[in-house]
Enzyme design. Structure first.
Site, PDB file in Angstrom:
ATOM      1  N   LEU A  46       1.219  -0.872   0.130  1.00 11.88           N
ATOM      2  CA  LEU A  46       0.020  -0.194  -0.257  1.00 11.88           C
ATOM      3  C   LEU A  46       0.557   0.815   0.292  1.00 11.88           C
ATOM      4  O   LEU A  46       2.030   1.297   1.110  1.00 11.88           O
ATOM      5  CB  LEU A  46      -1.425  -0.206   1.181  1.00 11.88           C
ATOM      6  N   GLY A  80      -1.685   6.567  -2.489  1.00  9.60           N
ATOM      7  CA  GLY A  80      -2.988   6.168  -3.565  1.00  9.60           C
ATOM      8  C   GLY A  80      -3.725   5.054  -2.547  1.00  9.60           C
ATOM      9  O   GLY A  80      -5.193   5.473  -3.441  1.00  9.60           O
ATOM     10  N   HIS A  81      -3.501   4.457  -2.732  1.00  6.60           N
ATOM     11  CA  HIS A  81      -4.185   2.950  -2.229  1.00  6.60           C
ATOM     12  C   HIS A  81      -5.357   3.873  -0.918  1.00  6.60           C
ATOM     13  O   HIS A  81      -6.264   4.042  -0.555  1.00  6.60           O
ATOM     14  CB  HIS A  81      -4.033   2.116  -1.518  1.00  6.60           C
ATOM     15  N   GLN A 129      -3.799 -12.028 -14.153  1.00  5.17           N
ATOM     16  CA  GLN A 129      -3.412 -10.662 -15.239  1.00  5.17           C
ATOM     17  C   GLN A 129      -2.121 -10.614 -14.793  1.00  5.17           C
ATOM     18  O   GLN A 129      -2.071  -8.874 -15.885  1.00  5.17           O
ATOM     19  CB  GLN A 129      -4.110  -9.423 -13.918  1.00  5.17           C
ATOM     20  N   SER A 140       2.568   0.833  -6.412  1.00  8.39           N
ATOM     21  CA  SER A 140       3.936   0.024  -5.803  1.00  8.39           C
ATOM     22  C   SER A 140       4.699  -0.160  -6.498  1.00  8.39           C
ATOM     23  O   SER A 140       6.201  -0.947  -5.651  1.00  8.39           O
ATOM     24  CB  SER A 140       2.632  -1.356  -5.541  1.00  8.39           C
TER      25      SER A 140
HETATM   26  O1  PAF Z   1      -5.071  -1.982  -9.869  1.00  5.60           O
HETATM   27  C1  PAF Z   1      -4.931  -3.041  -9.040  1.00  5.60           C
HETATM   28  O2  PAF Z   1      -3.917  -3.353  -8.426  1.00  5.60           O
HETATM   29  C2  PAF Z   1      -5.593  -4.394  -9.407  1.00  5.60           C
HETATM   30  O3  PAF Z   1      -5.206  -4.939 -10.792  1.00  5.60           O
HETATM   31  C3  PAF Z   1      -7.106  -5.111  -8.968  1.00  5.60           C
HETATM   32  C4  PAF Z   1      -7.924  -4.143  -8.957  1.00  5.60           C
HETATM   33  C5  PAF Z   1      -6.790  -5.501  -7.466  1.00  5.60           C
HETATM   34  C6  PAF Z   1      -7.143  -6.008  -9.534  1.00  5.60           C
HETATM   35  O4  PAF Z   1      -6.800  -7.455  -9.174  1.00  5.60           O
END
Ligand code: PAF
Length: 283
Positions: A33, A36-37, A61, A186
């Protein structure tokens, strides 16, 4: 704050909260984190009774040869930060539980996903939409928060939610930047000192594009040529894409208007960084 790894337990807690009439905010992340988060968590905390944060580095992904294995992870540090932000549930499932043997269902959003990041990272958005749909079904939030740094991802998730009639308000939050303009990510931890310096090429390109557009230049090709030349002066920079697109369709534009967004992905050394912003107006 309760840390939950079990999918059924997370689902049960959220069903229970809904039954009690409570509203749920959800911030899906891959952890490590940063500010931004935290801006997403702050807004989530403000809007609802229950705040759920997920931390899951989603293998679906990442493409072959990408940074799935080396993606920065630090659950202890993240949990401390989450606690200080007032998170109620930190959901951190195992990959084997999210994608058990025999897993075979994927969510594909057509049209918005083939270009830009989708072109350089085939299959990336299919992994994102699949995991986000799964997380939405587990958490059943009223609100879900995403950063605009991943502009295309936000557009794709909005499309998915509308197309699948998901009863969730998707909230896009502004990019949070370091003092010198670098968009927080990150992946910034991968940058060496010299690369960190050269990474400013992205936010500087955005600032130049805005300046040109506001001074009346409306020819996208001319703006992009100036930016390309400026970015290519940085020895560590390699442009993946540099485009001016319509904010909703993500199609290339010839002329700048109020819907124009500059979208850029640039490798600085081996690290692929994103940035974007509207060219006109104050968004
Ligand atoms: O933006 C991200 O961190 C990722 O693509 C998400 C939306 C958590 C999906 O894994």
């Amino acid at each position: 704050m309760k840390i939950i790894t079990d999918i059924s337990e997370m689902q049960m807690r959220c069903v229970e909260a809904r039954r009690r009439g409570l509203q749920i905010s959800f911030v899906p992340t891959m952890g490590y984190l940063h500010e931004g988060h935290l801006s997403l968590l702050r807004e989530g905390r403000r809007r609802a009774d229950i705040l759920v944060l997920s931390i899951f580095v989603n293998p679906a992904q990442f493409g072959v040869g990408e940074d799935y294995e080396s993606y920065p992870r630090d659950l202890t540090r993240d949990a401390q930060m989450a606690r200080s932000m007032g998170v109620d549930f930190l959901f951190a499932p195992e990959a084997a539980a999210m994608y058990p043997k025999g897993y075979s269902t994927y969510v594909d959003v057509e049209g918005l996903t083939e270009r830009l990041c989708g072109e350089s990272r085939p299959g990336h958005f299919r992994g994102v939409t699949t995991v986000v749909a799964k997380l939405f079904n587990i958490v059943q939030p009223h609100f879900a928060f995403f950063g605009q740094k991943d502009f295309q991802q936000l557009a794709v998730i909005r499309r998915m939610s509308a197309d699948l009639n998901l009863p969730i308000e998707i909230v896009g939050m502004p990019i949070v930047r370091e003092n010198d303009g670098l968009a927080m990510s990150s992946r910034n931890v991968y940058l060496s000192v010299e690369e960190r310096r050269q990474a400013l090429a992205l936010s500087q390109a955005l600032a130049s594009a805005r300046r040109m557009a506001r001074e009346g230049e409306n020819d996208c090709a001319r703006i992009l040529a100036v930016l390309r030349a400026a970015i290519e002066q940085h020895s560590a920079a390699r442009i993946d894409y540099l485009k001016i697109c319509h904010q909703a369709t993500l199609q290339d534009q010839d002329r700048v208007d109020g819907d124009s967004v500059l979208l850029l992905a640039v490798f600085i050394g081996k690290t692929r960084l994103l940035d974007n912003g509207f060219l006109l107006g104050d968004r």
